[in-house]
Design an enzyme around this catalytic site. Structure first.
Site, PDB file in Angstrom:
ATOM      1  N   SER A 126     100.309  17.432   1.294  1.00 36.00           N
ATOM      2  CA  SER A 126      99.474  18.638   1.276  1.00 36.00           C
ATOM      3  C   SER A 126      98.845  18.842  -0.095  1.00 36.00           C
ATOM      4  O   SER A 126      99.398  18.417  -1.116  1.00 36.00           O
ATOM      5  CB  SER A 126     100.340  19.859   1.621  1.00 36.00           C
ATOM      6  OG  SER A 126      99.648  21.068   1.414  1.00 36.00           O
ATOM      7  N   LYS A 155     106.280  19.086  -1.627  1.00 35.69           N
ATOM      8  CA  LYS A 155     105.192  18.147  -1.385  1.00 35.69           C
ATOM      9  C   LYS A 155     104.798  17.409  -2.661  1.00 35.69           C
ATOM     10  O   LYS A 155     104.393  16.241  -2.610  1.00 35.69           O
ATOM     11  CB  LYS A 155     103.995  18.872  -0.766  1.00 35.69           C
ATOM     12  CG  LYS A 155     104.243  19.345   0.662  1.00 35.69           C
ATOM     13  CD  LYS A 155     104.609  18.176   1.574  1.00 35.69           C
ATOM     14  CE  LYS A 155     104.864  18.596   2.999  1.00 35.69           C
ATOM     15  NZ  LYS A 155     105.200  17.456   3.886  1.00 35.69           N
TER      16      LYS A 155
END
EC number: 1.-.-.-
Length: 276
Positions: A161, A185
């Site tokens: 992401s 992430k």
């Protein structure tokens, strides 16, 4: 549409089709990646949907078969449990002898109340998020490395992401609403880079699906974390880049962090690199 035929493995356990494993493939982006691979490349790929709950995996497979796609099956796969990963790898190895593409897709986006249904320390939310999104991602690759190594062109796609980007998070305060996800992430991108260097003959990439209309995003938009300023985009477009990375040849890109950017003036889909 005409029904596709499921190709059984050959006598030596190998399959002429390329074997794709998608963790968390029973829902959301993972399910859409499976659907598009079967719809557009059904003669090339056999898809294995990894699902923490096998029943949900079977439901996803039934939905795909209802659409005419036969080259698909489910396996129980909980990325937070190494025994589950090992069992899934054993089943797949005995049936097919290898895998060609691994989508590290399973992940969580937790609110500060998601763990015990009551407020918990921020640190606990971070630890629980990391357990799935980082440790689970690494455990998945480790568990499937022997099967990936048998193939002639291993590909690993990490579903990550822009929330991982320190540059974007520093620039836009709206990106600070889910810091546990962002931290996980960012760490997952580091894991991706680690495997990119460790296996130079593999194609190892990170993929951002975009802000898409999935159950996870709908829960997020309804939560106390959300500062959503618009409705999420269609889930179909969120799978385009992951599918593209599944198709890479031996000379394809590796070590990248990219997203789908829309259709260019030439009518072709455009993809671009993202800031770390």
């Amino acid at each position: 549409m005409a029904r596709q035929s499921a190709e059984p493995p050959t006598d030596d356990g190998q399959s002429a089709k390329e074997i794709v494993v998608i963790t968390g493939g029973n829902t959301g982006i993972g399910f859409e990646v499976a659907r598009q691979l079967l719809c557009n490349y059904g003669n090339r790929f056999y898809v294995i949907i990894g699902s923490r709950t096998l029943g949900k995996g079977h439901t996803a497979v039934a939905a795909l078969k209802q659409q005419g796609y036969e080259a698909v099956q489910a396996v129980q796969l909980d990325v937070t449990k190494e025994a589950s990963i090992a069992a899934a790898a054993k089943i797949i190895g005995e049936q097919f002898g290898r895998i060609d593409v691994l989508h590290v897709n399973a992940g969580v986006l937790l609110e500060p109340t998601d763990i015990n249904a009551k407020p918990v320390p921020f640190s606990e939310t971070i630890m629980e998020t990391m357990r799935t999104n980082v440790a689970g991602a690494a455990a998945t690759v480790e568990g499937f490395t022997p099967l990936l190594s048998i193939g002639s062109n291993p590909r690993v796609v990490f579903m990550t992401s822009t929330a991982a980007s320190a540059q974007l998070m520093h620039q836009y305060s709206s990106m600070t609403t889910a810091p546990a996800l962002s931290a996980s992430k960012a760490a997952e991108n580091i894991i991706m880079i680690y495997y990119y260097h460790k296996y130079p003959n593999w194609k190892v990439n990170a993929c951002y699906p975009g802000y898409r209309d999935t159950a996870m995003m709908r829960r997020y938009n309804a939560s106390s974390l959300s500062k959503a300023y618009r409705q999420p985009d269609p889930v179909e477009e969120g799978a385009y880049n992951a599918v593209r990375l599944s198709l890479l040849g031996k000379d394809g890109e590796t070590g990248t962090f990219t997203e789908y950017k829309g259709v260019g003036e030439d009518g072709q889909r455009q993809y671009s690199a993202l800031p770390w």
